[in-house]
Write an enzyme that holds these catalytic residues in place. Structure first.
Site, mmCIF file in Angstrom:
data_model
loop_
_atom_site.group_PDB
_atom_site.id
_atom_site.type_symbol
_atom_site.label_atom_id
_atom_site.label_comp_id
_atom_site.label_asym_id
_atom_site.label_seq_id
_atom_site.Cartn_x
_atom_site.Cartn_y
_atom_site.Cartn_z
ATOM 1 N N GLY A 158 -7.761 -0.321 0.201
ATOM 2 C CA GLY A 158 -6.216 -0.170 0.748
ATOM 3 C C GLY A 158 -5.952 -1.072 -1.056
ATOM 4 N N THR A 159 -4.422 -0.795 -1.240
ATOM 5 C CA THR A 159 -3.706 -1.477 -2.667
ATOM 6 C C THR A 159 -2.844 -0.692 -2.612
ATOM 7 O OG1 THR A 159 -6.374 -1.774 -3.146
ATOM 8 C CG2 THR A 159 -4.826 -1.873 -4.498
ATOM 9 N N THR A 160 -2.026 -1.772 -3.908
ATOM 10 C CA THR A 160 -1.206 -0.577 -4.733
ATOM 11 C C THR A 160 -1.164 -1.422 -5.831
ATOM 12 O OG1 THR A 160 0.639 -0.245 -3.343
ATOM 13 C CG2 THR A 160 1.679 0.232 -5.660
ATOM 14 N N SER B 56 -3.813 3.287 -2.727
ATOM 15 C CA SER B 56 -2.719 3.851 -1.303
ATOM 16 C C SER B 56 -0.563 4.263 -1.817
ATOM 17 C CB SER B 56 -3.020 3.860 0.156
ATOM 18 O OG SER B 56 -2.939 1.925 0.333
ATOM 19 N N GLY B 57 -0.688 3.284 -1.147
ATOM 20 C CA GLY B 57 1.153 2.445 -1.890
ATOM 21 C C GLY B 57 1.419 2.930 -3.552
#
Lengths: 200, 309
Positions: free
Chosen positions: B100-102, B230-231
């Site tokens: 999960g990351t941007t 994900s972002g």
């Protein structure tokens, strides 16, 4: 998801490919060049994941260059290049297959223009015109209708334009940019592109 | 950090840095001490001391290949039981890996801006809010992390080792294109094994500023700007609308900051602190670490002020 189109004409071959690279719902780039030049008078349009595309084309191109160095400047004919590609695909098939579909076009002084259709299972066929990807469902009928043995270069480019227009009209996935190259007695040259591959 | 629901019987799975033991008959590993030993390398040190006596220099082990489970089809086994895929396709797995990351990076006339968040999630649980998602490979090379946290940090650290070896063997710093190719080759050799890594390798070498996107399926793209994670879709919205090559350094830092803020605002799996780096011809420089919550109230205040004018 990639589109590769090709059609022969009297004196050469036209190759066209889309320029997008996408994963799931994101388009990462739309200025990729998927038509790789192998020798001075041949090129192949490749459809498949970026990894295999780059690995396979660089491997083939460098091996062809090595052949030329080892054999006093003799270049392999287009037919020989196509068969070499096929045998590499076939050997890798049961070990670590390259997931690439290709259209290899070239011009030889003695034989003239030739186009070879290859898929990821290492099938090889000499054809007058061909298409890979979902776009083939839309474009093969156009090529079937409009192909003649004595097409001129302009007429062949027009057929490709009709195919690209159909893709933009009917294909669900957005492929705004296409790269079009021509191979004739003077070599491989770029006719037009939607996105400049050097713009990075 | 990893909560195991039920141990699988008679299976020994070894990951570098992490040791699980389910079989009581193993001589070297005792149930209990390894589970608490996660992250420490006591077991590796014990083994190594048997080979090299104390006082000798530590030898650098670059793993040529990772050990895989002794099953018929290791790729399929690892892919289906230990993959770190996006979304919740790993909901059936015992172990949900951190992801999960941007992350984003863009080139402009004043260099390269690299801007990342710092949240790590395992399913619906926020494992950490202070992850360092930018790896400083050398003073002129940066790598970002998106996807599986373990995959990213291990393989980028491995890339750092390979870059240093290149320097020692060739007497000059490695180019960004070559560093990205080394990582892409590693990813290509592990295709199908369920690795999850989306990274950007960026730096300044003799050819100028370079930015490469490298993927877990071996994709390697050169471009002006990328956003991964994900972002990333939310960050692309801001980047695509406001990016220009002729931004000033302040405008570029502001753009990088805002793109991450908007991504963390909408994406549940991104958040925490925005770490921002600026790469110039002199190397990378760490610019700021700002909590995105503070940014939220600051931007809200700015919006109120501009509305009142």
């Amino acid at each position: 998801m990639d589109t590769v189109l090709a059609i022969t004409f009297k004196g050469g071959v036209v190759l066209a490919a889309d320029q997008s690279n996408a994963r799931s719902i994101i388009s990462y780039q739309s200025n990729i060049d998927k038509i790789k030049e192998l020798t001075s008078h041949s090129a192949m349009g490749v459809a498949g994941p970026n990894c295999d595309l780059v690995r396979f084309t660089e491997y083939i191109a460098k091996n062809l260059a090595l052949y030329k160095l080892n054999h006093d400047g003799t270049q392999l004919s287009t037919k020989a290049q196509a068969n070499f590609c096929r045998s590499e695909l076939a050997e890798a098939l049961r070990k670590g297959p390259y997931q690439v579909n290709l259209l290899l076009g070239g011009f030889d002084k003695d034989v003239g223009q030739s186009l070879y259709y290859m898929d990821y299972l290492a099938a090889l066929e000499k054809v007058n015109y061909g298409a890979h990807g979902h776009a083939s469902n839309f474009c093969l009928s156009i090529m079937d209708k409009e192909y003649r043995d004595d097409l001129s270069e302009d007429a062949a480019l027009k057929v490709i334009d009709h195919c690209i227009h159909e893709i933009h009209t009917r294909f669900l996935i957005s492929q705004p940019n296409f790269m079009v190259k021509v191979i004739d007695k003077d070599g491989v040259r770029v006719v037009k592109f939607g996105g400049d591959p050097a713009d990075t | 950090i990893f909560y195991l629901d039920k141990p699988s019987p008679c299976l020994f799975i070894h990951f570098i840095g992490l040791n699980f033991s389910f079989n009581n008959n193993m001589n070297d590993f005792v149930i209990g001490s390894d589970i608490l030993d996660i992250g420490s390398r006591k077991v590796d040190l014990r083994k190594r001391n048997q080979i090299a006596p104390a006082g000798s220099p530590p030898f650098l082990e670059i793993p040529n290949e990772l050990p895989v489970p002794p099953v018929n089809n290791p790729a399929e086994f690892v892919r289906s039981n230990f993959s770190s895929a996006c979304g919740n396709s790993d909901s059936k797995q015992e172990v949900k890996f951190a992801k999960g990351t941007t992350t984003l990076a863009f080139k402009f006339n004043g260099g390269i801006i690299v801007s990342v968040d710092s949240r790590s999630t395992m399913g619906a649980y926020i494992a950490s809010g202070t992850v360092k998602k930018v790896i400083e490979i050398n003073p002129f090379l940066l790598g970002t992390m998106a996807g599986g946290a373990a995959d990213c940090s291990f393989w980028e650290r491995n890339l750092g080792t390979q870059c240093r070896l290149y320097e020692l063997r060739n007497g000059r710093r490695i180019s960004v294109a070559s560093a990205a190719q080394l990582l892409a080759n590693t990813m290509a050799s592990y295709r199908g094994y369920g690795l999850s890594m989306g990274t950007m390798i960026t730096g300044w070498d003799e050819t100028g500023p370079q930015l490469y996107y490298v993927d877990d399926d071996g994709t390697r793209l050169k471009g002006r700007y990328f956003s991964v994670g994900s972002g990333s879709t939310y960050a692309y919205g801001i980047l695509d609308t406001h990016y220009r090559p002729d931004l000033t350094v302040e405008e570029a830092v502001d753009l990088g900051k805002r793109a991450i803020y908007h991504a963390t605002h909408r994406d549940a799996y991104s958040g925490g602190i925005n770490n921002l780096y600026h790469v110039t011809a002199e190397g990378w420089k760490f610019i700021h670490a700002i909590d995105v919550n503070d940014m939220h109230y600051q931007f809200e205040e700015e919006r109120q002020n501009s509305m009142q004018e």
